[in-house]
Design an enzyme around this catalytic site. Structure first.
Site, PDB file in Angstrom:
ATOM      1  N   HIS A 109       2.244   0.744 -13.091  1.00  0.00           N
ATOM      2  CA  HIS A 109       3.049  -0.377 -13.587  1.00  0.00           C
ATOM      3  C   HIS A 109       4.488  -0.169 -13.503  1.00  0.00           C
ATOM      4  O   HIS A 109       4.893   0.869 -14.015  1.00  0.00           O
ATOM      5  CB  HIS A 109       2.634  -0.941 -14.920  1.00  0.00           C
TER       6      HIS A 109
ATOM      7  N   ASN B 213      -3.916   2.649 -13.334  1.00  0.00           N
ATOM      8  CA  ASN B 213      -3.271   1.827 -13.076  1.00  0.00           C
ATOM      9  C   ASN B 213      -1.828   2.183 -13.039  1.00  0.00           C
ATOM     10  O   ASN B 213      -1.263   2.912 -13.777  1.00  0.00           O
ATOM     11  CB  ASN B 213      -3.205   0.357 -13.701  1.00  0.00           C
TER      12      ASN B 213
ATOM     13  N   GLY C 221       0.784  -1.218  -0.209  1.00  0.00           N
ATOM     14  CA  GLY C 221       0.053   0.011   0.068  1.00  0.00           C
ATOM     15  C   GLY C 221       0.825   1.339   0.154  1.00  0.00           C
ATOM     16  O   GLY C 221       0.336   2.391   0.457  1.00  0.00           O
ATOM     17  N   SER C 222       2.230   1.147  -0.606  1.00  0.00           N
ATOM     18  CA  SER C 222       2.897   2.483  -0.570  1.00  0.00           C
ATOM     19  C   SER C 222       1.989   3.479  -1.433  1.00  0.00           C
ATOM     20  O   SER C 222       2.315   4.670  -1.186  1.00  0.00           O
ATOM     21  CB  SER C 222       4.215   2.026  -0.883  1.00  0.00           C
ATOM     22  N   ASN C 223       1.995   3.182  -2.472  1.00  0.00           N
ATOM     23  CA  ASN C 223       1.402   4.145  -3.197  1.00  0.00           C
ATOM     24  C   ASN C 223      -0.126   4.693  -2.970  1.00  0.00           C
ATOM     25  O   ASN C 223      -0.402   5.657  -3.059  1.00  0.00           O
ATOM     26  CB  ASN C 223       1.121   3.473  -4.799  1.00  0.00           C
TER      27      ASN C 223
ATOM     28  N   MET D 200      -3.198  -6.516  -7.961  1.00  0.00           N
ATOM     29  CA  MET D 200      -2.589  -7.963  -8.552  1.00  0.00           C
ATOM     30  C   MET D 200      -3.785  -8.769  -9.261  1.00  0.00           C
ATOM     31  O   MET D 200      -3.475 -10.023  -9.090  1.00  0.00           O
ATOM     32  CB  MET D 200      -1.781  -8.678  -7.742  1.00  0.00           C
ATOM     33  N   ARG D 201      -4.800  -8.335  -9.850  1.00  0.00           N
ATOM     34  CA  ARG D 201      -5.642  -8.875 -10.209  1.00  0.00           C
ATOM     35  C   ARG D 201      -5.966  -8.580 -11.625  1.00  0.00           C
ATOM     36  O   ARG D 201      -6.082  -7.081 -11.967  1.00  0.00           O
ATOM     37  CB  ARG D 201      -7.178  -9.093  -9.579  1.00  0.00           C
TER      38      ARG D 201
END
Length: 221
Positions: A138, A136, A41-43, A119-120
């Site tokens: 990446h 998102n 959860g750092s972002n 991650m889904r």
């Protein structure tokens, strides 16, 4: 601007684009965000900090996480943000999970879906519910190295630069229009862990900016 972590060896220069998105961080209506996270959860926290500092005119309505061990839930609790566990293992099909995600996001009044280490693979159920309003991040310079283990892919390819990308989400994995990118040099002695640490610093920089840019481009904040 978000402060960088005070670790000199991690603060390598990076080129961030598009920088002008930061101009509109406090302009317009307050963005109502729902954040999806699977890990640390750092972002998520970087976005929360940008909001707290008045840099990003938004509020996080809810955090949804799919891994019971995800540290993101602890971060949400620290910020007083509601969190909901939707364990993907309890759903037989991806569409069923996405239907529950959509219902939860709408219950909390979220208008934007922010995938911060989610991650889904998503389905049309989620994409159709938030058209052009799913973002998102990446850990590669897309379109290079999509999918899992992007950093390992980059190192195995012998590239001289790596980085991260924020993009709008489409059905294709790690595709969709690019909003912002940051470049991180690859060092001779880099491992996946050391390169990931430097890429994460840049992720925390550009994600709030990209959210602001997406809002600028949107007619429905």
């Amino acid at each position: 601007m978000i402060e960088r972590d005070r670790v000199p060896e991690l603060n390598t220069p990076a080129f961030i684009s598009p920088d002008r998105s930061w101009e509109a961080l406090a302009i317009g209506q307050t963005l109502r965000l729902g954040v999806l996270a699977s890990g640390s959860g750092s972002n998520f926290e970087a976005i929360a900090r940008a909001i707290d500092r008045g840099q990003l005119n938004a509020e996080i309505r809810v955090l949804i996480y799919n891994n019971p061990q995800a540290k993101a839930a602890d971060r949400a609790a620290k910020w007083g943000i509601p969190s909901v566990l939707l364990d993907h293992r309890e759903f037989k099909r991806r569409e069923e999970l996405d239907r529950e995600i959509v219902a939860t996001l709408k219950e909390y009044g979220a208008k934007w879906t922010i995938m911060a280490g989610w991650m889904r693979i998503v389905t049309p159920v989620l994409i159709d519910a938030f058209p052009d309003r799913i973002l998102n991040i990446h850990p590669s310079l897309l379109p290079s190295f999509p999918g899992i283990r992007a950093i390992e892919q980059a190192l195995n390819a012998g590239v001289k630069v790596a980085g991260c990308t924020v993009h709008r989400v489409s059905l294709e994995v790690d595709c969709g229009p690019i909003l912002a990118q940051a470049v991180v040099p690859v060092l001779e002695d880099d491992t996946p862990e050391t390169l990931h640490a430097r890429i994460q610093i840049q992720e925390h920089e550009i994600f709030p900016r990209a959210i602001a840019l997406a809002a600028l481009q949107s007619q429905n904040p």
